[in-house]
Write an enzyme that holds these catalytic residues in place. Structure first.
Site, mmCIF file in Angstrom:
data_model
loop_
_atom_site.group_PDB
_atom_site.id
_atom_site.type_symbol
_atom_site.label_atom_id
_atom_site.label_comp_id
_atom_site.label_asym_id
_atom_site.label_seq_id
_atom_site.Cartn_x
_atom_site.Cartn_y
_atom_site.Cartn_z
ATOM 1 C CB ALA A 1 -0.917 -0.010 1.220
ATOM 2 C CE1 TYR A 2 4.978 5.771 3.024
ATOM 3 C CE2 TYR A 2 6.852 4.494 2.229
ATOM 4 C CZ TYR A 2 6.330 5.673 2.731
ATOM 5 O OH TYR A 2 7.153 6.767 2.923
ATOM 6 C CB CYS A 3 5.535 0.338 -2.472
ATOM 7 S SG CYS A 3 6.838 -0.107 -1.299
#
Ligand SMILES: NC(=O)c1ccc[n+]([C@@H]2O[C@H](COP(=O)([O-])OP(=O)(O)OC[C@H]3O[C@@H](n4cnc5c(N)ncnc54)[C@H](OP(=O)(O)O)[C@@H]3O)[C@@H](O)[C@H]2O)c1
Length: 301
Positions: free
Chosen positions: A147-149
């Site tokens: 999700a962050y990437c």
């Protein structure tokens, strides 16, 4: 150089806070923002910042109104720093759609919506600089970081396209691919994680959360040093003098190593596969129309 006015998101800690402190120390003006109660920004107000409540996940109309308020404080804004963000840690299969979207709503659409609110002002005065806090996680994916990437990979495409679309109006863009720096990003109160739901990922999850625990407050990067470099690049002074102006720049040894490792291997791989990759055109070479408006053939670094 003339005094610049900076609008910074996510100033309750970390890079946002460091930006405001360094901007003021270098004689520029800063409007520090944070979501919720502006009392959280009183220490920055004490050193000379104007303060404003701004949640980057507010509606576009709400963000537009806040940006208008910000512009009115000093009669204009020269630089936007999109710093607000957090990490949604977890295995892609386990991170719920709701959490995935929330991650992009803050890190990607939050930054884009604040930028969108400011662009008419920048276009009107034919100048402005946008700073995007990208990440090592926007160069390469990592276990537990889908999700962050995704949120940071998306910023790469937005920043690059937007640069091409707006540079004719005097708007400059810089995306910094930040390595591991000692902020509150990895504090257990700050990163988010969905409850584990798939047993087979237990060992990987244990590894991810051990890493987060150990990395918190032990990151090699000094945010003040990075912020000084980013300010130099925006102001075209200090370390930026005599160097090519970058759209994107990794910051930190870890970010550079990740970039080199990925792109060296990627180039080796596509070179090995080149005959296959280039075998897909029609046999009759009569297609003349360009399939891109602008960009793919331009090198934007
Ligand atoms: N530190 C690193 O190693 C690193 C590496 C790569 C990229 N970055 C990026 O750098 C940026 C800043 O992070 P940081 O390292 O400085 O971590 P940080 O100390 O946790 O700061 C993050 C800031 O974002 C704010 N924020 C979160 N959601 C927000 C929202 N909806 N509206 C407004 N503000 C919001 C937080 O405010 P609250 O107090 O209200 O939560 C906090 O002030 C992030 O985009 C992060 O992804 C950091």
């Amino acid at each position: 150089m003339t005094q610049l006015t900076w609008l910074v998101t996510g100033c309750s800690s970390g890079f946002g806070e460091a930006f405001v402190q360094r901007i003021l120390a270098r004689g520029d003006r800063a409007i520090a923002t944070a979501r919720g109660d502006v009392a959280r920004l009183v220490s920055l107000e004490d050193v000379g910042a104007a303060i404003l409540s701004l949640d980057v996940t507010a509606s576009q109309a709400g963000i537009n109104a806040k940006v208008e308020e910000a512009i009115a404080i000093y009669g204009g804004i020269d630089v936007l720093v999109n710093s607000a963000g957090y990490i949604e840690a977890g295995i892609a299969e386990e991170v719920t759609n709701e959490h995935f979207i929330a991650q992009l709503n803050t890190n990607t659409f939050g930054a884009l919506n604040v930028t969108r609110a400011l662009l008419p002002h920048f276009r009107e005065k034919k100048s402005g600089v946008i700073v995007w806090t990208g990440s090592l996680g926007g160069i390469a994916g990592e276990v537990g970081g889908a999700a962050y990437c995704a949120s940071k990979f998306a910023l790469e495409g937005i920043a690059e396209s937007l640069k091409l679309e707006t540079e004719a109006f005097g708007v400059r863009s810089h995306l910094f691919q930040i390595g591991h720096f000692r902020t509150k990003l990895l504090n257990s109160n700050n990163f988010k994680a969905v409850p584990r739901s798939v047993d087979v990922y237990k060992d990987i999850n244990d590894m991810i959360f051990d890493f987060l625990g150990q990395a918190d407050n032990n990151q090699p990067g000094d945010p003040d040093k990075a912020v000084n470099i980013m300010i130099d690049i925006v102001k075209k002074e200090g370390v930026a003098e005599g160097k090519t102006e970058p759209l994107r720049l990794p910051l930190g040894k870890d970010a550079l190593a990740t970039l080199r490792n990925k792109y060296t291997k990627y180039l080796d791989l596509v070179n090995e596969w080149e005959d296959v990759i280039t075998s897909t055109d029609y046999d009759v070479p009569d297609v003349k129309a360009s399939t891109t408006v602008q960009g793919h053939e331009a090198t934007v670094l």
